[in-house]
Scaffold this motif. Structure first.
Motif, mmCIF file in Angstrom:
data_model
loop_
_atom_site.group_PDB
_atom_site.id
_atom_site.type_symbol
_atom_site.label_atom_id
_atom_site.label_comp_id
_atom_site.label_asym_id
_atom_site.label_seq_id
_atom_site.Cartn_x
_atom_site.Cartn_y
_atom_site.Cartn_z
ATOM 1 N N ILE A 236 -18.546 -36.851 -12.773
ATOM 2 C CA ILE A 236 -17.896 -37.580 -13.697
ATOM 3 C C ILE A 236 -18.943 -38.851 -14.023
ATOM 4 C CG2 ILE A 236 -16.720 -38.983 -12.054
ATOM 5 C CD1 ILE A 236 -14.209 -39.125 -14.212
ATOM 6 N N CYS A 237 -18.831 -39.235 -15.253
ATOM 7 C CA CYS A 237 -19.701 -40.320 -15.964
ATOM 8 C C CYS A 237 -18.843 -40.939 -17.056
ATOM 9 C CB CYS A 237 -21.127 -40.080 -16.262
ATOM 10 S SG CYS A 237 -22.114 -41.482 -16.960
ATOM 11 N N LYS A 238 -18.270 -42.315 -16.854
ATOM 12 C CA LYS A 238 -17.314 -42.915 -17.662
ATOM 13 C C LYS A 238 -17.953 -44.289 -17.954
ATOM 14 C CE LYS A 238 -12.798 -42.423 -17.514
ATOM 15 N NZ LYS A 238 -11.519 -42.357 -16.840
ATOM 16 N N ILE A 239 -18.036 -44.660 -19.333
ATOM 17 C CA ILE A 239 -18.675 -46.035 -19.679
ATOM 18 C C ILE A 239 -17.457 -46.462 -20.423
ATOM 19 C CG2 ILE A 239 -20.089 -47.210 -21.076
ATOM 20 C CD1 ILE A 239 -22.251 -45.277 -20.106
ATOM 21 N N GLY A 240 -16.784 -47.872 -19.975
ATOM 22 C CA GLY A 240 -16.110 -48.426 -20.855
ATOM 23 C C GLY A 240 -16.279 -49.068 -22.125
ATOM 24 N N ARG A 241 -15.152 -49.592 -22.676
ATOM 25 C CA ARG A 241 -15.035 -50.202 -23.858
ATOM 26 C C ARG A 241 -15.792 -51.464 -24.093
ATOM 27 N NH1 ARG A 241 -11.136 -52.887 -25.521
ATOM 28 N NH2 ARG A 241 -11.409 -52.609 -27.733
ATOM 29 N N GLN A 242 -16.694 -51.666 -25.016
ATOM 30 C CA GLN A 242 -17.458 -52.960 -25.247
ATOM 31 C C GLN A 242 -18.438 -53.287 -24.173
ATOM 32 O OE1 GLN A 242 -14.103 -55.822 -25.817
ATOM 33 N NE2 GLN A 242 -14.337 -55.721 -27.923
ATOM 34 N N THR A 243 -18.911 -52.186 -23.444
ATOM 35 C CA THR A 243 -19.951 -52.203 -22.595
ATOM 36 C C THR A 243 -21.252 -52.103 -23.252
ATOM 37 O OG1 THR A 243 -18.622 -52.028 -20.553
ATOM 38 C CG2 THR A 243 -21.021 -51.052 -20.529
#
Length: 248
Positions: free
Chosen positions: A121-128
């Motif tokens: 899994i690879c998740k990058i959050g909002r406004q990063t």
């Protein structure tokens, strides 16, 4: 038996069959072509989310500035628009992998590689925002989660696993299993040339100093950490994207 394990067994059987077949092929060039022929990827999904609605697309070039390559099977990549991506790559050679990039994020010069395993899994959050990073996820059940509103500098290296095995010489037991996902909480500032290894965890509101090496889990918020290995060097601090002269 999971889908990924079934695919692994099938691929091994295919490789065995090709090796047996090559024993009867006279020309070296033909043997090379047989061995280099890739397995056909199956059941991969690319999902675009715009205005709250999901759309499944087949075009791997659907996001400008991104080179997306998928050779594994049963993988999902989801983009929440709008996002800005420049000169970046996502390579997925594993199976059952999930990659998600949330809206209003900006990725520049980011390489994400998922391979040699499954259920990654690879998740990058909002406004990063990430200015330059190499992210490697190369073992089963490993991955990376980055929270919202993070500011990540250049020269960043993140490895969710070691990639190779460390064994006890006497018992042959594996000593370096990853302990969960690498995680970066919300509103974290990661300085230039920082390395995050397997088992690294940062809570919300953490500042990581230049060239730090993060090798373990931190739990206290509003701290600055630095050094190799990284440790807490200051408490009760936070940060702002604005320069000093803009806030004075």
């Amino acid at each position: 038996m999971s889908n990924s394990e079934q695919i692994t067994i099938i691929n091994k059987l295919k490789k065995l069959f090709v090796n047996i077949l090559c024993a009867f092929v006279p020309k070296k060039e033909w043997r090379h072509r047989l061995r280099s022929k890739p397995n056909k990827p199956l059941n991969n999904k690319i999902i675009i989310v715009k205005d709250g609605k999901e759309h499944t697309v087949k075009n791997y070039s659907c996001i400008k500035g991104l080179n997306l390559v998928i050779t594994g099977s049963n993988n999902t990549v989801k983009f929440y628009l709008p996002i800005i991506i420049q000169n970046s790559k996502i390579y997925i050679t594993s199976n059952d992998t999930y990659v998600e990039i949330q809206s209003s994020s900006r990725l520049c010069n980011v390489d994400i590689y998922c391979g040699y395993g499954y259920h990654q899994i690879c998740k990058i959050g909002r406004q990063t925002t990430i200015e330059q990073a190499k992210i490697t996820i190369d073992d089963k059940n490993t991955g990376l989660i980055i929270g919202e509103d993070c500011m990540i500098s250049v020269g960043i290296i993140i490895r969710a696993a070691d990639g190779h095995t460390v064994l006890d010489r006497k018992t042959n037991n594996i000593l370096n299993h990853p302990q969960g996902l690498v995680t970066i909480g919300d509103h974290c500032w990661i300085g230039q040339n920082v390395n995050l290894t397997k088992n690294a965890k940062l809570p919300n509101n953490t500042i990581v100093g230049m060239a730090a090496v993060v090798t373990k889990s931190f739990t206290e918020e509003y701290t600055a950490i630095a050094g190799n290995p990284a440790k807490v060097v200051k408490r009760d601090v936070t940060w702002d994207r604005k320069a000093i002269w803009q806030l004075e």
